[in-house]
Design an enzyme around this catalytic site. Structure first.
Site, PDB file in Angstrom:
ATOM      1  N   LYS A   1     -25.048  18.434   2.327  1.00 43.41           N
ATOM      2  CA  LYS A   1     -26.092  18.108   1.556  1.00 43.41           C
ATOM      3  C   LYS A   1     -27.032  19.153   1.442  1.00 43.41           C
ATOM      4  CE  LYS A   1     -24.761  13.245   0.120  1.00 43.41           C
ATOM      5  NZ  LYS A   1     -25.359  12.030   0.215  1.00 43.41           N
TER       6      LYS A   1
ATOM      7  N   ARG B   1     -17.945  10.261   5.838  1.00 39.31           N
ATOM      8  CA  ARG B   1     -17.476  10.776   4.544  1.00 39.31           C
ATOM      9  C   ARG B   1     -17.892  12.167   4.601  1.00 39.31           C
ATOM     10  NH1 ARG B   1     -19.186  11.902  -0.690  1.00 39.31           N
ATOM     11  NH2 ARG B   1     -17.779  11.331  -2.299  1.00 39.31           N
TER      12      ARG B   1
END
Length: 331
Positions: A274, A309
């Site tokens: 991210k 994840r």
């Protein structure tokens, strides 16, 4: 809920403290309640159970250690790997590769939820996701399949082909019919916190107290899910790093991960590649953020997160195996 924070022990021994969120590794010996330490062994039974008791298995997987959820985006425009696995053949090959690397769950998504992404029509999302689920099951894939969707029609179609759980980034706030589909199917559901939609969520997000407000919002979504007939023990929670949060919001939530164990539910964390990792590390492209992603995964494991994840399954699995060995968690 209390504001007590369980503190993992370093390295900790079986005789010290209590298991953190039912895991076989990290333990905690005290709570920091408004700056006043309190022994974990002095907790009342209800609080002790929420913070320390084992969580229910997820799709047959015991949550006594972190489980790796491999990301499988069947989209042309995901922020990190958009287009890499957009065809059914490429997606199926990638799924088998992720499992070979150590993925214990696959999270299949047909709609990008990156900042600025537009909504995908239901029919198009179904056309992307369902053939992949069907092909994996036809090929004998036995690994649990999670469907990353906000939409009831997509969930219903994927579950009919053999999917095992739903991962909803809107926490049932986008499509009110999704709760009924999940309740009827009796499958696990991950409730993730987000503000706004992918199209607008990163337009100057503001909070007075991001940790408290995310906790309160998740508490309300749990109540919504249970009221719709979804068994509480089938819920997972995700604080939603990067979904309507800026850099400081993300860091505050990562520091406060142990607070979310007070719900007594499994925690899922999705931080892989991210933007905040690139901001802090200088890695401009998402695929260059693997080392930072692994670092945050290790932090999360130390704080009792149950499902990680990730895009980079093999690297994360290797790092976790070293962490567990060094910390003595497998003894």
């Amino acid at each position: 809920m209390s504001r007590a924070v369980p503190l993992p022990l370093w390295p900790g021994s079986p005789e010290e403290g209590l298991p953190l969120a039912g895991q076989s590794g990290p333990r905690f010996s005290q709570l920091d309640h408004d700056g006043a330490p309190r022994a974990a062994t002095a907790l009342d039974p209800a609080t002790r159970a929420r913070l320390s008791a084992p969580r229910p298995p997820l799709c047959g997987l015991p949550l006594d250690r972190p489980r790796l959820m491999g990301i499988l985006n069947v989209t042309p425009d995901s922020f990190s790997d958009g287009g890499d696995h957009a065809t059914r053949e490429a997606a199926v090959a990638r799924a088998h590769a992720l499992v070979a690397q150590g993925a214990e769950i696959l999270d299949i998504g047909g709609e990008s939820t990156r900042p600025g992404a537009a909504e995908v029509p239901v029919a198009q999302e179904i056309a992307r996701v369902v053939p992949v689920v069907a092909a994996l099951r036809a090929a004998g894939m036995r690994v649990p399949l999670s469907i990353d969707t906000r939409k009831s029609a997509v969930a219903r179609a994927a579950l009919a082909e053999g999917a095992d759980m739903i991962n909803d980034v809107s926490a049932l706030s986008f499509d009110p019919e999704l709760a009924g589909v999940v309740a009827e199917a009796g499958v696990p559901l991950c409730l993730m916190h987000a503000r706004g939609t992918p199209a607008d969520m990163q337009r100057a997000p503001r909070y007075d107290d991001v940790v408290a407000q995310v906790r309160d919002a998740l508490a309300a979504r749990i109540e919504t899910a249970v009221s719709a007939g979804i068994a509480r023990e089938r819920l997972l929670l995700d604080p939603g790093i990067g979904f309507g949060k800026d850099l400081e919001h993300n860091l505050a939530l990562l520091r406060a991960l142990p607070l979310f164990h007070d719900f007594g539910l499994p925690l899922l964390l999705g931080v892989s590649r991210k933007r905040f990792i690139g901001t802090l590390s200088g890695a401009e492209t998402p695929k260059a953020r693997m080392p930072g992603s692994v670092a945050v995964a290790l932090l999360a494991a130390q704080q009792g997160v149950h499902v990680l994840r990730v895009h980079d399954v093999e690297e994360t699995r290797q790092a976790l195996s070293l962490l567990r060995a060094v910390m003595g968690w497998d003894e």
